[in-house]
Design a protein around this motif. Structure first.
Motif, PDB file in Angstrom:
ATOM      1  N   ILE A  30       0.826  -1.213   0.000  1.00 48.97           N
ATOM      2  CA  ILE A  30       0.000   0.000   0.000  1.00 48.97           C
ATOM      3  C   ILE A  30       0.858   1.260   0.000  1.00 48.97           C
ATOM      4  O   ILE A  30       0.468   2.283  -0.560  1.00 48.97           O
ATOM      5  CB  ILE A  30      -0.998  -0.015   1.193  1.00 48.97           C
ATOM      6  CG1 ILE A  30      -2.062   1.067   1.031  1.00 48.97           C
ATOM      7  CG2 ILE A  30      -0.278   0.138   2.522  1.00 48.97           C
ATOM      8  CD1 ILE A  30      -3.015   0.802  -0.107  1.00 48.97           C
ATOM      9  N   ARG A  31       2.051   1.185   0.596  1.00 50.28           N
ATOM     10  CA  ARG A  31       2.940   2.361   0.583  1.00 50.28           C
ATOM     11  C   ARG A  31       3.387   2.689  -0.833  1.00 50.28           C
ATOM     12  O   ARG A  31       3.484   3.857  -1.202  1.00 50.28           O
ATOM     13  CB  ARG A  31       4.139   2.143   1.489  1.00 50.28           C
ATOM     14  CG  ARG A  31       3.763   2.164   2.947  1.00 50.28           C
ATOM     15  CD  ARG A  31       4.935   1.977   3.847  1.00 50.28           C
ATOM     16  NE  ARG A  31       4.453   1.920   5.231  1.00 50.28           N
ATOM     17  CZ  ARG A  31       5.221   1.859   6.261  1.00 50.28           C
ATOM     18  NH1 ARG A  31       6.534   1.832   6.125  1.00 50.28           N
ATOM     19  NH2 ARG A  31       4.713   1.822   7.470  1.00 50.28           N
ATOM     20  N   ALA A  32       3.656   1.669  -1.631  1.00 47.65           N
ATOM     21  CA  ALA A  32       4.020   1.896  -3.029  1.00 47.65           C
ATOM     22  C   ALA A  32       2.846   2.506  -3.788  1.00 47.65           C
ATOM     23  O   ALA A  32       3.029   3.418  -4.608  1.00 47.65           O
ATOM     24  CB  ALA A  32       4.463   0.594  -3.681  1.00 47.65           C
ATOM     25  N   HIS A  33       1.656   2.031  -3.519  1.00 46.17           N
ATOM     26  CA  HIS A  33       0.452   2.582  -4.157  1.00 46.17           C
ATOM     27  C   HIS A  33       0.286   4.049  -3.791  1.00 46.17           C
ATOM     28  O   HIS A  33       0.063   4.901  -4.664  1.00 46.17           O
ATOM     29  CB  HIS A  33      -0.778   1.784  -3.717  1.00 46.17           C
ATOM     30  CG  HIS A  33      -2.051   2.288  -4.304  1.00 46.17           C
ATOM     31  ND1 HIS A  33      -2.755   3.328  -3.745  1.00 46.17           N
ATOM     32  CD2 HIS A  33      -2.734   1.909  -5.416  1.00 46.17           C
ATOM     33  CE1 HIS A  33      -3.829   3.562  -4.474  1.00 46.17           C
ATOM     34  NE2 HIS A  33      -3.833   2.709  -5.498  1.00 46.17           N
ATOM     35  N   THR A  34       0.404   4.359  -2.524  1.00 42.80           N
ATOM     36  CA  THR A  34       0.253   5.734  -2.052  1.00 42.80           C
ATOM     37  C   THR A  34       1.304   6.645  -2.669  1.00 42.80           C
ATOM     38  O   THR A  34       1.006   7.759  -3.113  1.00 42.80           O
ATOM     39  CB  THR A  34       0.334   5.780  -0.508  1.00 42.80           C
ATOM     40  OG1 THR A  34      -0.692   4.927   0.014  1.00 42.80           O
ATOM     41  CG2 THR A  34       0.165   7.182   0.019  1.00 42.80           C
ATOM     42  N   LEU A  35       2.550   6.173  -2.724  1.00 34.16           N
ATOM     43  CA  LEU A  35       3.637   6.963  -3.311  1.00 34.16           C
ATOM     44  C   LEU A  35       3.423   7.149  -4.811  1.00 34.16           C
ATOM     45  O   LEU A  35       3.648   8.240  -5.343  1.00 34.16           O
ATOM     46  CB  LEU A  35       4.982   6.297  -3.025  1.00 34.16           C
ATOM     47  CG  LEU A  35       6.211   7.011  -3.567  1.00 34.16           C
ATOM     48  CD1 LEU A  35       6.298   8.452  -3.056  1.00 34.16           C
ATOM     49  CD2 LEU A  35       7.469   6.232  -3.183  1.00 34.16           C
ATOM     50  N   ALA A  36       2.976   6.110  -5.494  1.00 30.61           N
ATOM     51  CA  ALA A  36       2.701   6.230  -6.931  1.00 30.61           C
ATOM     52  C   ALA A  36       1.657   7.313  -7.190  1.00 30.61           C
ATOM     53  O   ALA A  36       1.827   8.143  -8.097  1.00 30.61           O
ATOM     54  CB  ALA A  36       2.229   4.888  -7.489  1.00 30.61           C
ATOM     55  N   GLU A  84      10.088   7.544   1.680  1.00 31.12           N
ATOM     56  CA  GLU A  84       9.625   7.640   0.296  1.00 31.12           C
ATOM     57  C   GLU A  84      10.815   7.760  -0.664  1.00 31.12           C
ATOM     58  O   GLU A  84      10.840   7.110  -1.712  1.00 31.12           O
ATOM     59  CB  GLU A  84       8.684   8.831   0.120  1.00 31.12           C
ATOM     60  CG  GLU A  84       7.340   8.636   0.783  1.00 31.12           C
ATOM     61  CD  GLU A  84       6.486   9.886   0.799  1.00 31.12           C
ATOM     62  OE1 GLU A  84       5.249   9.743   0.770  1.00 31.12           O
ATOM     63  OE2 GLU A  84       7.039  11.009   0.833  1.00 31.12           O
ATOM     64  N   VAL A  85      11.793   8.568  -0.296  1.00 36.72           N
ATOM     65  CA  VAL A  85      12.983   8.736  -1.138  1.00 36.72           C
ATOM     66  C   VAL A  85      13.721   7.403  -1.279  1.00 36.72           C
ATOM     67  O   VAL A  85      14.179   7.055  -2.367  1.00 36.72           O
ATOM     68  CB  VAL A  85      13.908   9.839  -0.593  1.00 36.72           C
ATOM     69  CG1 VAL A  85      15.244   9.860  -1.329  1.00 36.72           C
ATOM     70  CG2 VAL A  85      13.235  11.199  -0.684  1.00 36.72           C
ATOM     71  N   MET A  86      13.818   6.648  -0.201  1.00 42.03           N
ATOM     72  CA  MET A  86      14.486   5.347  -0.273  1.00 42.03           C
ATOM     73  C   MET A  86      13.725   4.398  -1.203  1.00 42.03           C
ATOM     74  O   MET A  86      14.332   3.665  -1.986  1.00 42.03           O
ATOM     75  CB  MET A  86      14.624   4.725   1.114  1.00 42.03           C
ATOM     76  CG  MET A  86      15.607   5.438   2.033  1.00 42.03           C
ATOM     77  SD  MET A  86      17.287   5.470   1.391  1.00 42.03           S
ATOM     78  CE  MET A  86      17.392   7.118   0.727  1.00 42.03           C
TER      79      MET A  86
END
Length: 87
Positions: free
Chosen positions: A39-45, A61-63
């Motif tokens: 879900i973190r990847a989804h949110t960042l995308a 997020e930068v990492m």
């Protein structure tokens, strides 16, 4: 840390000192959305896709951005990202 995916600089070639500016928001957001789990990847995308110029990103997020770029993007993109991160 701020990263600008809307006005992203990429070298014209490995031997060139010239850069082109391009909008990579949708393309990079798609890489996160399609290739990174969670879900973190989804949110960042979605954050990258909806961004409008320089946007603040957390250390985490930068990492995730760096890891994703290093695994799924071209060397030209990686160099452009590193240039913004090191500013």
């Amino acid at each position: 840390m701020k990263i600008d995916f809307k006005n992203f600089s990429i070298k014209k070639s490995v031997a060139s000192a010239e850069f082109i500016k391009c909008d990579v928001r949708e393309r990079f957001a798609d890489v996160l959305y399609m290739a990174v789990n969670g879900i973190r990847a989804h949110t960042l995308a979605m954050k990258i896709f909806k961004s409008d110029g320089p946007t603040d990103y957390t250390y985490e997020e930068v990492m995730m951005i760096k890891r994703t770029a290093e695994n799924f993007c071209t060397p030209a993109f990686i160099d452009g990202l590193r240039a913004q991160i090191s500013e």
